[in-house]
Design a protein around this motif. Structure first.
Motif, PDB file in Angstrom:
ATOM      1  N   ASN A  58       0.609  -1.254   0.015  1.00 40.93           N
ATOM      2  CA  ASN A  58      -0.029  -0.126   0.203  1.00 40.93           C
ATOM      3  C   ASN A  58       0.903   1.067  -0.016  1.00 40.93           C
ATOM      4  OD1 ASN A  58      -2.353  -1.246  -0.046  1.00 40.93           O
ATOM      5  ND2 ASN A  58      -2.563  -1.434   2.228  1.00 40.93           N
ATOM      6  N   VAL A  59       2.140   1.035   0.408  1.00 41.21           N
ATOM      7  CA  VAL A  59       2.736   2.463   0.659  1.00 41.21           C
ATOM      8  C   VAL A  59       3.780   2.369  -0.751  1.00 41.21           C
ATOM      9  CG1 VAL A  59       4.886   3.440   1.860  1.00 41.21           C
ATOM     10  CG2 VAL A  59       2.903   2.343   3.144  1.00 41.21           C
ATOM     11  N   ARG A 100       5.162  -6.017  -8.500  1.00 39.74           N
ATOM     12  CA  ARG A 100       6.038  -7.375  -8.067  1.00 39.74           C
ATOM     13  C   ARG A 100       6.322  -7.034  -6.778  1.00 39.74           C
ATOM     14  NH1 ARG A 100       7.852  -8.127 -13.022  1.00 39.74           N
ATOM     15  NH2 ARG A 100       9.935  -8.047 -12.221  1.00 39.74           N
ATOM     16  N   LEU A 101       6.118  -7.645  -5.623  1.00 41.08           N
ATOM     17  CA  LEU A 101       6.580  -7.560  -4.367  1.00 41.08           C
ATOM     18  C   LEU A 101       6.927  -8.784  -3.638  1.00 41.08           C
ATOM     19  CD1 LEU A 101       7.491  -5.509  -1.868  1.00 41.08           C
ATOM     20  CD2 LEU A 101       5.134  -5.881  -1.344  1.00 41.08           C
ATOM     21  N   SER A 137       8.994   4.698  -3.010  1.00 36.90           N
ATOM     22  CA  SER A 137       8.074   5.704  -2.897  1.00 36.90           C
ATOM     23  C   SER A 137       8.468   6.963  -1.936  1.00 36.90           C
ATOM     24  CB  SER A 137       6.790   5.257  -2.208  1.00 36.90           C
ATOM     25  OG  SER A 137       6.915   4.839  -0.911  1.00 36.90           O
ATOM     26  N   SER A 138       7.757   8.100  -2.173  1.00 38.72           N
ATOM     27  CA  SER A 138       8.050   9.149  -1.560  1.00 38.72           C
ATOM     28  C   SER A 138       8.106   8.977   0.052  1.00 38.72           C
ATOM     29  CB  SER A 138       7.216  10.321  -1.744  1.00 38.72           C
ATOM     30  OG  SER A 138       6.035  10.386  -1.623  1.00 38.72           O
ATOM     31  N   ILE A 173       7.474  10.249   9.781  1.00 43.40           N
ATOM     32  CA  ILE A 173       7.031   9.536   8.395  1.00 43.40           C
ATOM     33  C   ILE A 173       5.676   9.584   8.376  1.00 43.40           C
ATOM     34  CG2 ILE A 173       7.278   7.486   7.273  1.00 43.40           C
ATOM     35  CD1 ILE A 173       9.807   8.767   7.927  1.00 43.40           C
ATOM     36  N   SER A 174       5.111   9.992   7.169  1.00 45.68           N
ATOM     37  CA  SER A 174       3.857  10.114   7.052  1.00 45.68           C
ATOM     38  C   SER A 174       2.848   8.830   6.856  1.00 45.68           C
ATOM     39  CB  SER A 174       3.543  10.879   5.680  1.00 45.68           C
ATOM     40  OG  SER A 174       4.201  10.269   4.555  1.00 45.68           O
ATOM     41  N   CYS A 175       3.472   7.690   6.347  1.00 40.28           N
ATOM     42  CA  CYS A 175       2.984   6.277   6.228  1.00 40.28           C
ATOM     43  C   CYS A 175       3.108   5.748   7.420  1.00 40.28           C
ATOM     44  CB  CYS A 175       3.475   5.872   4.940  1.00 40.28           C
ATOM     45  SG  CYS A 175       5.270   5.609   4.854  1.00 40.28           S
ATOM     46  N   ASP A 176       3.789   6.158   8.361  1.00 39.82           N
ATOM     47  CA  ASP A 176       3.824   5.297   9.563  1.00 39.82           C
ATOM     48  C   ASP A 176       2.601   4.679  10.160  1.00 39.82           C
ATOM     49  OD1 ASP A 176       5.708   4.214  11.834  1.00 39.82           O
ATOM     50  OD2 ASP A 176       4.555   5.464  13.061  1.00 39.82           O
TER      51      ASP A 176
END
Length: 414
Positions: free
Chosen positions: A165-166, A171-172, A209-210, A232-235
């Motif tokens: 999602n972040v 592919r991951l 990602s940013s 961190i914004s996505c934490d």
């Protein structure tokens, strides 16, 4: 009944042997995390039924894993089992060098209650993948997880879903999982449900990602240097289940890594040439006589010791000055003084050895100062001479005479 019992026993033995020799094949991909769970329930069927009373479903079982024909596992493969009542886990990340080479792992299960063992073989067939290796790799440090908890498929799937999602890749894959203890971490105290921590490396096919690159900003680098949490914004997408230390995140772009070519150095004169297999000498070599060496080994020290003893004896016995030479070089007055002291010492020693000789002058009979009578000796023969002093008052004598004393002037009455 006996025949039926024998048939049942043979059936159980054949079943155990057939299961113990069965090989299991797995097909992991190179560069992708491999996880294989050693289930206790599967190995319980390898053991014969336990006759004595007890809960056989909860027997403590431990596992030993090793590469077939070797005492340990391959370098890329790890194993963990927290307690004998939990399942064991084999995990690791196979490399491209093992592609096409079957790796046979011997798994030995030990029943700690019945002391029985069972052995199975796990054949790992490593397959090649086109996307190996993924160009962008990120390593996360999760503080609130142990390695066996992170290896669970549900937990690992939740973490990969949060990263996806972040990151938003096509592919991951999870590349590797390492316990913090293997990186030099300390064992946590058994309080407040502390965890060991785990490093999880994931790879993707798109740039970072940013949000992931926010940790590289100067403000966050300064906060990390001050041991503060970076912003961190996505934490918040991880915080509900995973406590990530963003200061320890590691972002690697393989496309920008400069390859290092290593050439094998040319062996110098100090390196022995490769002459193939060692060929030991034959048994037809002539025997060597060591008797002469033995004689020399004993004779030389013995001769040296004999010379030293001779020199020491000559210095001690043949180089003495002697009593006559000493007396000639000593003044006469010093010799007379020394002789008198020596005679007195000899007399005292002889007196101390023989108590029946004449008494000293201090103990000879004396005359009474008034009557003139002879006073008996101070030391009668029946007294203990060793405890009686040489000088003693006349108050203890039997023939004591009262000495008249001069009276003061004036009248006095008897």
């Amino acid at each position: 009944m006996v025949a039926v019992g024998v048939v049942v026993w043979l059936y159980v033995v054949v079943t155990i042997l057939s299961r113990s020799h069965g090989d299991r094949n797995v097909y992991p991909s190179a560069g992708v995390l491999f996880v294989h769970v050693l289930e206790r329930e599967y190995f319980k069927g390898e053991f014969a039924p336990y006759i004595k009373a007890g809960d056989s479903s909860n027997d403590p079982i431990t596992f030993n894993t090793n590469l077939k024909g070797f005492p340990d596992r391959p370098g890329w493969l790890r194993y963990i089992q927290r307690t004998p009542h939990s399942d064991g886990v084999l995990y690791g990340s196979p490399t491209a060098e093992q592609v096409g080479k079957p790796t046979v792992i011997e798994i030995t299960a030990y029943n700690r209650r019945t002391f029985e063992t069972a052995r199975n073989n796990l054949v790992i067939n490593i397959m090649a993948t086109e996307e190996f290796p993924l160009p962008y790799q990120a390593e996360f440090y999760i503080r609130n997880m142990n390695v066996e908890e992170m290896l669970a498929s549900e937990v690992l799937g939740d973490f990969l879903g949060a990263v996806k999602n972040v990151w938003q890749p096509e592919r991951l894959n999870a590349i590797n999982i390492t316990s913090a203890l293997d990186r030099g971490g300390r064992v946590p105290l058994p309080i407040n449900n502390l965890k060991e921590g785990v490093y999880v490396m994931v790879g993707a096919d798109v740039p970072f990602s940013s949000c992931l690159r926010e940790v590289e900003t100067p403000q966050n680098q300064l906060r990390c240097s001050q041991e503060m949490e970076p912003a961190i914004s996505c934490d918040k997408k991880f915080r509900a289940q995973f406590n990530i230390d963003w200061c320890k995140i590691n972002l690697v772009d393989i496309t920008k890594v400069v390859p290092v070519y290593w050439e094998r150095p040319h062996p110098g004169p100090g390196v022995l040439p490769d002459i193939g297999v060692y060929d030991p000498p034959s048994e037809t070599l002539l025997s060597r006589d060591y008797f002469s060496d033995f004689v020399v080994t004993l004779a030389v020290p013995s001769a040296v010791a004999l010379v030293l003893f001779a020199v020491l004896g000559y210095a001690m016995c043949c180089r003495r000055e002697g009593v006559e030479k000493r007396n000639m070089q000593t003044p006469d007055i010093q010799l007379v003084h020394h002789s008198s002291i020596q005679k007195s010492s000899k007399e005292l020693r002889s007196m101390s050895k023989n108590r029946e000789i004449s008494w000293p002058l201090s103990t000879l009979p004396v005359f009474h100062p008034v009557s003139g009578e002879v006073v008996p000796p101070l030391h009668p023969d029946n007294y203990e001479t060793t405890s009686t002093p040489l000088m003693q008052t006349q108050t203890n004598l039997q023939n004591q005479v009262q000495i008249p004393q001069q009276q003061p002037p004036g009248k006095w009455y008897s």
